[in-house]
Write a protein that holds these residues in place. Structure first.
Motif, PDB file in Angstrom:
ATOM      1  N   GLU A 296      42.785  30.906  42.919  1.00 59.02           N
ATOM      2  CA  GLU A 296      43.627  31.485  43.949  1.00 59.02           C
ATOM      3  C   GLU A 296      43.049  32.804  44.422  1.00 59.02           C
ATOM      4  O   GLU A 296      42.167  33.385  43.772  1.00 59.02           O
ATOM      5  N   ILE A 297      43.581  33.277  45.541  1.00 64.75           N
ATOM      6  CA  ILE A 297      43.226  34.610  46.008  1.00 64.75           C
ATOM      7  C   ILE A 297      43.759  35.624  44.999  1.00 64.75           C
ATOM      8  O   ILE A 297      44.939  35.615  44.646  1.00 64.75           O
ATOM      9  N   ASP A 298      42.872  36.483  44.508  1.00 65.42           N
ATOM     10  CA  ASP A 298      43.220  37.446  43.463  1.00 65.42           C
ATOM     11  C   ASP A 298      43.508  38.808  44.098  1.00 65.42           C
ATOM     12  O   ASP A 298      42.630  39.425  44.709  1.00 65.42           O
ATOM     13  N   PHE A 370      44.177  35.164  55.005  1.00 68.29           N
ATOM     14  CA  PHE A 370      43.451  34.168  54.217  1.00 68.29           C
ATOM     15  C   PHE A 370      43.844  32.755  54.624  1.00 68.29           C
ATOM     16  O   PHE A 370      43.017  31.841  54.583  1.00 68.29           O
ATOM     17  N   GLU A 371      45.102  32.557  55.029  1.00 66.46           N
ATOM     18  CA  GLU A 371      45.505  31.237  55.520  1.00 66.46           C
ATOM     19  C   GLU A 371      44.729  30.883  56.785  1.00 66.46           C
ATOM     20  O   GLU A 371      44.336  29.733  56.995  1.00 66.46           O
ATOM     21  N   TRP A 372      44.508  31.886  57.632  1.00 66.32           N
ATOM     22  CA  TRP A 372      43.721  31.654  58.850  1.00 66.32           C
ATOM     23  C   TRP A 372      42.264  31.347  58.499  1.00 66.32           C
ATOM     24  O   TRP A 372      41.646  30.463  59.091  1.00 66.32           O
ATOM     25  N   LEU A 373      41.734  32.072  57.509  1.00 60.60           N
ATOM     26  CA  LEU A 373      40.355  31.822  57.096  1.00 60.60           C
ATOM     27  C   LEU A 373      40.197  30.418  56.509  1.00 60.60           C
ATOM     28  O   LEU A 373      39.127  29.807  56.638  1.00 60.60           O
ATOM     29  N   TYR A 392      40.165  32.550  38.830  1.00 58.73           N
ATOM     30  CA  TYR A 392      40.990  31.573  38.127  1.00 58.73           C
ATOM     31  C   TYR A 392      42.200  32.266  37.507  1.00 58.73           C
ATOM     32  O   TYR A 392      42.071  33.292  36.849  1.00 58.73           O
ATOM     33  N   ARG A 393      43.340  31.659  37.731  1.00 53.53           N
ATOM     34  CA  ARG A 393      44.589  32.188  37.183  1.00 53.53           C
ATOM     35  C   ARG A 393      45.332  31.053  36.500  1.00 53.53           C
ATOM     36  O   ARG A 393      45.174  29.878  36.861  1.00 53.53           O
TER      37      ARG A 393
END
Length: 961
Positions: A296-298, A370-373, A392-393
């Motif tokens: 995920e985005i951290d 980030f959703e747009w990216l 990683y989470r």
């Protein structure tokens, strides 16, 4: 199971004929002829590079593997003629061979301690048989009923009462009711049940609340009426699609053949072995697909420095040139929402931070960016950008337990399979041993539990009781991975096998060595031969037979200095190993300790099992971090000391802060982590290229007359590129053959015969040696060969100084052991001649070192200290601990029972405290005292000889210092 001896081990199999090796010449072996006693514990020892691995693995194991492949299919045998046979005249009486080496553990993220040891397979079977599912809504146990269990349950609850056996059919409308009633009458059903009484179906005008309740029979629940009741129950289940009820005067009893809650009607997954497998689509968590974590985005990567404001670039991706337009737009929109853009991000209210991150209808937050990216992922540079801010989470759906919710609802003793695997070996054992199972559950799963408990005990016996069952194998050290495979081998209970192990005592505290010896003894008791390459004195003393190779390394080794029982080894004058064990030879201890030049102080360190410890690291001295396996040493070194120092040196925030405060970090100008990870994954990398003197060798070869005649440049001698390398193997010297069902086989290139180069390159020589000959030289040979070329030898000598003079300068780095990898990294840093005061962190650098070689490592540490560096080392080797200026002892045990600082200070003071009874929990202090006694008195054949004067001697040295 078979006969057992008085010690509880299986009776020893009849002695087989000894293994005989004749004319072994692999690598540096000097035409050895050797007899290895069968069904015995055999230790092969000697200085580093003396030929131990060449004898054990490249000769014995290679021949055993070759003979095994001969028994396989024609597909496998087609490669046999091309497989390199060990250079030996003959090996007789060799049995099937299993090698447990120091290779890096599997990098497969699905491989865990439980899967490698087969414990997970048994637990899956156990939970599928004895697991209990409880309804998530009402808490009642969910189970599937059968005809026999239904009657038995009725007999227990309503014996002697009249019960109406009924089933229900759903009627959505009046037409469906009439259709069902007509069909039931045709099949012989005559009555329905409504308002607590039986009513003829012909007289019934409609379904009550949309359900038609059909009466099958009214029967007295007694043992005498069993046959009639069972027939009626069977009919009710068949007609009711697996559901039925039994109505008595006071209540209704609901039963179902389906796996569902009969009270709530919620259907659950029926437990089977596949439901508990995170490698199966049936059991894996649907979100993380059985990996236990998701990428995920951290936020920590997106906002690495929270002390910055939005305008100063707190949001890292908006600082990129490709997103500069978005940055200005983001700032303007933040101002419009009256969000301060010049205030540190950490000082903003939590509501504002949440808005900046998540956004709302009118304000696009960071996540919207980030959703747009994500919609632009078809572009390579966008995928690269996204990868920079992902990590990683733990999966939130399964909490890292990998299994789907249905599998985690199955409980045994109140714990799910995920809960059980999250337990340590030490915690899991008493849980399984204390389980209270019903007679039925015990009958179907007792053997399974017995197998799991047996394997857990083996893990505990090899000193791995602190590991959790879900621990990923690629996070294990080489020694831990090797001991896990050893425990698995004992669990398999094979007989008539030759086991070859490579220093299984690595990472093991002296307190636990005897347990490892017991495991090896158990393998021998099964009728196996166990051959161990080892330097640990306790292991050598416990052997039935010792083979000592030497006298030196490389070409100076490869000879048998001694072969026989330990008692004779101690008297052998030619064996340096016997000299150190007997006390004739010893590594001198320092007369006085070096004085620290300040301290790094860590306060409130909390991570894994560290319990808010306070640690002081003295500067410009050698500090040894000690303690039993799992006591928290690696956590302290990697997650605390290295993380803090690396963040300070790089100027980047740490990935995770596990300390409250750090003092005096400004005294550190560089940090160097010298761990046991592979130096290079590519088999093309070698000491010459890694240290950096191969370029000078190529320049020298290009300056020869033969090279000038054909206009050969230095790149002509590169095996990685250029026109000089062999086109068939592309300069690697071998061809890789994929065996599909076995490990890949590496075969010598038939075109260049492993020389890597074209014939015209090999014709160019310097002092009678071509480039292939030079790469096959040992470090010591090369130092002499290039003695007049200081630009080549000035870096090469550091390999010899750290005890790697026996390595061939062209040997692939991927073949090095963990200890060799550490020492070659140390040689690299020493060769750079850095002047900055650095913090050097080592993780068991004595791996693979003989007594003779430890003094060279100590000299390397001294070299670092003289150049104002600081050395911190995780170590179990008592010789290194005795040489240290400062000791930090963690413990007292591993896992939850560890994580405390038992002692930190000088070794002399540690012994003084132990003698005064102030360190009763410190295993290190106990064995350090014994080691110092042994240094004075040597081994007595039963262990370490006591010497009460050692502690007073050290205490006096401390007072003098």
């Amino acid at each position: 199971m078979g006969l057992e001896d008085s010690a509880g081990f299986p009776a020893k199999a009849p002695m087989r004929t000894n293994i005989r090796i004749t004319g072994a010449r692999e690598h540096n072996l000097k035409n050895l002829t050797l007899e290895i006693p069968a069904c015995s514990l055999v230790v092969v020892t000697g200085v580093s590079g003396s030929g131990k691995s060449s004898l054990a693995f490249d000769t014995l194991y290679a021949e055993g593997q070759r003979r095994y492949v001969e028994t396989l299919s024609a597909y496998a045998r087609q490669f046999l003629e091309r497989m390199d046979k060990p250079d030996v005249d003959s090996i007789t009486n060799i049995s099937p061979t299993i090698a447990i080496q120091q290779k890096a553990p599997s990098r497969n993220p699905r491989s865990t301690v439980a899967t490698v040891t087969e414990i997970h397979d048994y637990l899956r079977l156990f939970y599928s048989r004895a697991g209990r599912v409880h309804c998530e809504k009402c808490g009642e146990r969910v189970k599937a009923d059968s005809i026999d269990t239904i009657f038995q349950d009725l007999l227990d609850k309503v014996s002697g009462q009249i019960g109406a056996i009924v089933f229900d059919q759903r009627c959505e409308d009046e037409a469906e009711f009439h259709r069902h009633r007509s069909d039931l009458l045709k099949r012989g059903f005559r009555k329905a049940w409504t308002d607590g009484r039986a009513v003829p179906l012909e007289e019934l005008q409609g379904a009550t609340e949309g359900e038609l309740t059909v009466l099958v029979d009214r029967v007295e629940v007694t043992a005498e009426e069993r046959e009639r009741a069972v027939d009626s129950i069977e009919s009710a289940l068949r007609e009711g699609s697996g559901r039925m009820r039994v109505l008595t005067s006071d209540r209704a009893w609901v039963y179902s053949e389906r796996f569902e809650c009969t009270k709530c009607g919620i259907e659950y997954d029926r437990p089977d072995v596949h439901l508990f497998s995170f490698n199966s689509p049936r059991g894996a968590c649907p979100r993380c697909h059985g990996f236990g974590n998701i990428i995920e985005i951290d936020p920590a990567l997106v906002i690495p420095d929270r002390s910055k404001s939005i305008r100063d670039g707190a949001i890292d991706p908006l600082r990129l040139a490709s997103l500069s337009d978005h940055f200005e737009e983001f700032v303007q929109m933040a101002k419009a929402r009256k969000i301060p853009v010049t205030v540190p991000y950490a000082s903003l209210p939590m509501e504002t931070q949440k808005l900046l991150w998540e956004g709302d209808v009118d304000f696009p937050g960071v996540m919207k960016l980030f959703e747009w990216l994500e919609t632009k992922k078809y572009k390579v540079h966008v995928r690269v950008l996204l990868s920079r801010y992902r990590s990683y989470r733990q999966c939130g759906a399964c909490a890292g337990q990998r299994l789907k919710p249905g599998a985690l609802k199955v409980l045994v003793g109140g714990r799910s399979l995920g809960d059980l695997c999250a337990m340590t070996v030490d915690a899991c054992l008493p849980f399984l041993e204390g389980l209270e199972l019903t007679p039925e559950e015990s009958a179907i799963s007792a053997k399974v539990v017995e197998e799991v408990v047996k394997r857990l005990r083996y893990l505990r016996e090899v000193g791995l009781e602190y590991l959790t069952l879900d621990r990923l194998t690629f996070t294990l050290s080489g020694g831990e991975a090797q001991r896990i495979h050893l425990a698995s081998s004992v669990g398999a209970a094979l007989s008539g096998v030759l086991y070859i192990l490579d220093e299984p005592s690595i990472g093991l505290h002296p307190r636990d060595t005897h347990r490892l010896i017991q495991i090896l003894r158990r393998l021998v008791s099964f009728g196996n031969t166990v051959l161990v390459v080892e330097h640990d004195p306790e292991m050598i003393m416990a052997a039935d037979h010792v083979v000592d190779l030497g006298p030196g390394a490389g070409d100076q080794g490869g000879r048998i200095m001694f072969s026989g029982p330990v008692s004779e080894l101690l008297e052998c004058k030619e064996s340096s190993t016997g000299g150190y064990l007997s006390g004739r030879l010893r590594i001198p201890q320092p007369d006085r300790r070096r004085e620290p030049h300040g301290f790094l102080r860590f306060r409130g360190v909390v991570k894994h099992n560290l319990k808010s410890v306070r640690v002081e690291i003295p500067l410009r001295v050698v500090t040894a971090i000690t303690g039993v396996s799992g006591s928290g040493k690696s956590t302290l070194l990697y997650d605390c000391i290295h993380e803090a120092a690396n963040a300070h040196v790089s100027g980047k925030p740490p990935r995770e802060i596990c300390w409250e405060k750090v003092d005096n970090m400004g005294a550190v100008f560089d940090v160097v982590l010298v761990d046991q990870s592979a130096v290079a994954k590519s088999p093309r990398a070698n000491p010459a290229t890694y240290i950096g003197f191969f370029d000078q060798i190529r320049i020298l070869l290009a300056s020869t007359p033969a090279a000038r005649r054909i206009a050969a440049t230095p790149s002509f001698f590169s095996f990685n590129m250029g026109a000089g390398r062999c086109p068939t193997c592309e300069g690697s010297g071998y061809i890789r053959v994929e065996m599909q069902f076995l490990s890949d086989v590496y075969l010598t290139c038939e075109n260049c015969q492993g020389h890597r180069y074209k014939p015209q390159v090999l014709e160019i020589q310097y002092k009678g040696k071509n480039v292939s000959d030079i790469l096959n030289m040992t470090v010591r040979q090369a130092i002499q060969f290039f003695a007049e070329h200081g630009q080549i030898t000035n870096r090469m000598v550091y390999l010899d100084k750290v005890g790697l003079g026996y390595l061939r300068i062209g040997q692939p780095l991927s073949t090095l052991s963990g200890g060799e990898a550490q020492r070659i990294k140390l040689a690299y840093y020493l060769s750079q001649g850095s002047q900055a005061e650095a913090l050097f962190l080592f993780d068991e650098p004595t791996t693979g070192l003989h007594f003779e070689d430890i003094s060279k490592l100590v000299a390397s540490f001294d070299h670092l200290i003289r150049h104002k560096h600081t050395v911190v080392v995780i170590e179990h080797n008592l010789e290194i601990i005795k040489q240290a200026d400062w000791i930090i002892d963690l413990g007292p045990e591993g896992g939850a029972a560890g994580g405390r600082v038992l002692y930190q200070g000088r070794p002399e003071d540690m012994l003084r405290h132990y003698s005064a009874g102030k360190l009763p929990e410190s295993h290190t202090a106990r064995f350090l005292r014994r080691s110092i006694s042994a240094a004075n008195g040597g081994f007595n054949g039963k262990g370490l000889a006591p010497n009460r004067g050692a502690g007073a001697k050290l205490a006096g040295a401390s007072r003098k210092a």
